[in-house]
Structures are given as structure tokens and as C-alpha cells.
Design a protein around this motif. Sequence first.
Motif, PDB file in Angstrom:
ATOM      1  N   UNK A 121     -13.933  -8.582 -17.414  1.00  0.00           N
ATOM      2  CA  UNK A 121     -14.049  -7.711 -16.249  1.00  0.00           C
ATOM      3  C   UNK A 121     -12.881  -6.733 -16.231  1.00  0.00           C
ATOM      4  N   UNK A 122     -13.152  -5.514 -15.814  1.00  0.00           N
ATOM      5  CA  UNK A 122     -12.112  -4.544 -15.509  1.00  0.00           C
ATOM      6  C   UNK A 122     -12.149  -4.348 -13.996  1.00  0.00           C
ATOM      7  N   UNK A 123     -11.099  -4.805 -13.313  1.00  0.00           N
ATOM      8  CA  UNK A 123     -11.051  -4.745 -11.848  1.00  0.00           C
ATOM      9  C   UNK A 123     -10.190  -3.558 -11.448  1.00  0.00           C
ATOM     10  N   UNK A 124     -10.747  -2.703 -10.602  1.00  0.00           N
ATOM     11  CA  UNK A 124     -10.069  -1.486 -10.180  1.00  0.00           C
ATOM     12  C   UNK A 124      -9.767  -1.547  -8.692  1.00  0.00           C
ATOM     13  N   UNK A 125      -8.750  -0.806  -8.286  1.00  0.00           N
ATOM     14  CA  UNK A 125      -8.417  -0.719  -6.866  1.00  0.00           C
ATOM     15  C   UNK A 125      -7.432  -1.795  -6.443  1.00  0.00           C
ATOM     16  N   UNK A 126      -6.406  -1.394  -5.694  1.00  0.00           N
ATOM     17  CA  UNK A 126      -5.356  -2.337  -5.281  1.00  0.00           C
ATOM     18  C   UNK A 126      -5.910  -3.502  -4.478  1.00  0.00           C
ATOM     19  N   UNK A 307       7.921  -0.684  -0.776  1.00  0.00           N
ATOM     20  CA  UNK A 307       7.664  -1.853  -1.618  1.00  0.00           C
ATOM     21  C   UNK A 307       6.180  -2.191  -1.540  1.00  0.00           C
ATOM     22  N   UNK A 308       5.497  -2.142  -2.689  1.00  0.00           N
ATOM     23  CA  UNK A 308       4.077  -2.483  -2.743  1.00  0.00           C
ATOM     24  C   UNK A 308       3.827  -3.279  -4.012  1.00  0.00           C
ATOM     25  N   UNK A 309       3.183  -4.440  -3.888  1.00  0.00           N
ATOM     26  CA  UNK A 309       2.941  -5.270  -5.069  1.00  0.00           C
ATOM     27  C   UNK A 309       2.111  -4.516  -6.101  1.00  0.00           C
ATOM     28  N   UNK A 310       1.082  -3.776  -5.650  1.00  0.00           N
ATOM     29  CA  UNK A 310       0.336  -2.876  -6.523  1.00  0.00           C
ATOM     30  C   UNK A 310       0.278  -1.513  -5.848  1.00  0.00           C
ATOM     31  N   UNK A 311       0.147  -0.463  -6.654  1.00  0.00           N
ATOM     32  CA  UNK A 311       0.302   0.870  -6.046  1.00  0.00           C
ATOM     33  C   UNK A 311      -0.607   1.924  -6.642  1.00  0.00           C
ATOM     34  N   UNK A 312      -1.546   1.545  -7.490  1.00  0.00           N
ATOM     35  CA  UNK A 312      -2.367   2.551  -8.163  1.00  0.00           C
ATOM     36  C   UNK A 312      -3.097   3.431  -7.152  1.00  0.00           C
ATOM     37  N   UNK A 313      -3.560   2.850  -6.057  1.00  0.00           N
ATOM     38  CA  UNK A 313      -4.234   3.605  -5.008  1.00  0.00           C
ATOM     39  C   UNK A 313      -3.323   3.894  -3.823  1.00  0.00           C
ATOM     40  N   UNK A 314      -2.404   2.976  -3.523  1.00  0.00           N
ATOM     41  CA  UNK A 314      -1.684   3.010  -2.250  1.00  0.00           C
ATOM     42  C   UNK A 314      -0.442   3.889  -2.228  1.00  0.00           C
ATOM     43  N   UNK A 315      -0.058   4.448  -3.351  1.00  0.00           N
ATOM     44  CA  UNK A 315       1.202   5.188  -3.372  1.00  0.00           C
ATOM     45  C   UNK A 315       1.175   6.380  -2.427  1.00  0.00           C
ATOM     46  N   UNK A 316       0.002   6.951  -2.178  1.00  0.00           N
ATOM     47  CA  UNK A 316      -0.076   8.119  -1.288  1.00  0.00           C
ATOM     48  C   UNK A 316       0.285   7.780   0.158  1.00  0.00           C
ATOM     49  N   UNK A 317       0.191   6.505   0.522  1.00  0.00           N
ATOM     50  CA  UNK A 317       0.492   6.094   1.892  1.00  0.00           C
ATOM     51  C   UNK A 317       1.943   6.370   2.282  1.00  0.00           C
ATOM     52  N   UNK A 318       2.829   6.498   1.293  1.00  0.00           N
ATOM     53  CA  UNK A 318       4.254   6.625   1.606  1.00  0.00           C
ATOM     54  C   UNK A 318       4.709   8.070   1.763  1.00  0.00           C
TER      55      UNK A 318
END
Length: 383
Positions: A121-126, A307-318
Motif C-alpha cells: 500500500x502507498x498511504x498518502x496524507x498526514x 512541531x508536527x509529527x508529519x507535515x506533507x499536507x499540514x505545513x501550510x497551517x503554520x
Amino acid sequence: MSLLENAVQDCLNNPLSFCKFISSNDAGATGGHQSGLYIPLHSWNILFDNPGVKGENKDANVKIMWQGDFETDSRFIYYGQKSRNEYRITRFGRGFSLLKPENVGDLFVLIKIDTNYYHAYIIQGDDDIESFFSSVGITADQTNNLIDLSNVNLQKPTLEELFQSYIQSLTVDFPDTYQVSSKAREFFRTSQKKQNADLDSLILNWLDTEFSLFKALEFNRYQKRMSTPFDTIDELVACANTLLNRRKSRAGKSLEHHLTEVFRIANLSVDSQVTTEDKKKPDFIFPGAIQYHDNTFNQDKLFFLAAKTTCKDRWRQILNEADRIEEKHLFTLQQGISENQLNEMYKHKVTLVVPRPYINSFPSAYRNKILSLENFVSMVRNK
């Protein structure tokens, strides 16, 4: 079931599974010859019955079902020549669309179903990636490994003794994340003969110790309940949701707690959860709230760290969490992000901070722009 649910069930129902963040090398984004998905030496048994022997190549033809949707006739290979000592998965067929540069930073999961037959499986999204971690009982820093499904994976008897003594002394069902993080650091210090001054190694060791402690707590509190039948489906779902929600909420908070202790050890002045514009609350502001809200204070000496454990999607929040600080720093346990996303981050003046061992999982063109935790602390201290 969804792709995520299928991946979790496959891992839980089969004894051998493996996961890793897809690197730029895996996805052929390094500019070099694409030679397949890399599997670390210590995880050889997901591929073969015996480890490879240096000086000899070995391979096996396998069938892999991808995303529960289509199959490939692939190959596992060990390169044992003098110049190489590595395992790879190759032969994905024409038109294979899951290993492109934009897949860098996605989570690859491989499960052995039968001899020479696998599910992948390739799982995408934080959100989905963190849900997977919570469901199978690992953390982001435990990837690039076989998935350990034992209820408690404690490698040091001294730690186990410390954990059990602490659990027996508790008067509450589950202590809060601050206490668990603090106790994990205490137990790690107690169990180590030598103290490691390397901040990058230290935070990874703290995270591993805390998760082992958390799993010991979870096992102790729920072992009896899980060994008896549930009267209704609703009761089963409620119990499962309680476990999963606690795992998810713990992960992000524990990272913040450990970073706070790193900054204390480094004697850095910092405030957490400072209220800024539009009532935003960034994770860390250096040197603190007073300086941030003092318009006469030199902006060049203000620093922001999320600080975010994963950030591929969430980096824009900062991006809008602290208007006075143009350059944003983001600490993450994410391993590997595509060049396109990294380029977008840097256009928005977001600089990644990761544990030093993780830097090589990123595209080579960006590695010198990524800071280790030690680098970040030194930079703030020098300013």
C-alpha cells in the motif's frame, strides 16, 4: 473497507509487515539510475528466509497486490557486490504510477501474505499516515523497520522494571501526556550508563522510550478487557475509539513536551503556545511572548518553530501563525518530501528541522537547506 483500513487489517492479520517513508531515491527523483524500493539491511526477513551473503547476489520473483487493486510480477533482490550491500524491490511494470516524485514522503507498507505473495500500500496524507501509525502501534520515528505488533516491545529489562514499578504506583487510569513524557525521559536517563549529549539522538531515544512506556500502560489497563467478549458492536467500537484517540492525541503533544525539554537543556529562552495575531497559538516563539509583542524588539532575533509529527499536507497551517516572523521553522519526524513540495515550502520561507539521521531521506538538492535539531538550537543561541 478503505485503503487505510485494508492496510491496517493486513498488518494485524499477518506476522510480517514493513513500512517506510518513500525517499527521493525510491521514487527516482535523485537524478541517478532508478533501481527500486530500498529495504534496509536489518529488515531482510520481509523479503527472504535468510540474509544475503556479502559477495553474492540473490533474488526472488514475487507477486505483489497494490492498493488492493492490481498486481505486479516483481522481484526482490540483494546486491552483494563490493560496491553495494543492499536490498531492493524492483520490476513494477509499465505504467506503474505509485513511485513518482510526488510520492516522496508517502508511506509504503509491505505485508507478507504467503510465500512469494505480498500486499503493498502507498498511504498518502498526514491524517491517514498518522491513523495507520496509531492503529498498528508505532510512531513516525519507528518507520523504515519491520512493524512490531507485540503489545509491549521492551528491549531493556531495566526499562521494563522501571515501567512496571511506575504503573503499579499509579492511582489514575491513565496519566496525562506531560507526565508520561517526563517519566519516559527520567527512565531513559536512569537506564543509560552513558548520557548522550547529541540532541538529535536524545529526542529520538526519548520518543522511543515514551512509546514503549505508553504501550506498557495500555497493555496493563486494557489486557483484561480485551480478553473478554464485547456484548455489543457499539461497545467494541467505543473501546477501539478510546484507544485510537488517545494514541493520536499523545503523539503530537509528546513531541512538544520533549522539544520543550531540549530547549531547557540548551538554556534557550522560549515560550510555547504564545497568543499572536487572530488568536493563533504557535508551538514555540524564541525568545518569548514579551519580545514578540514588543514592536521595538529586533525582528531578526525572533524565531518561530512549529512541531508536527508529519507535515506533507499540514505545513501550510503554520504560515499565518506569527506575522512578525517571516521565516518559519518546522520540526517534523516526516522522512522524505518531494522536491516540488520542498520547493513550495522554501518559496513560502518554511525551513524544515528534522533529527539528523533523517536528513538523508530527503532529495539531495535540499539536504543542505534542512536543519538538524542541533543546528537549529545553535542558530537560535548564536542570534
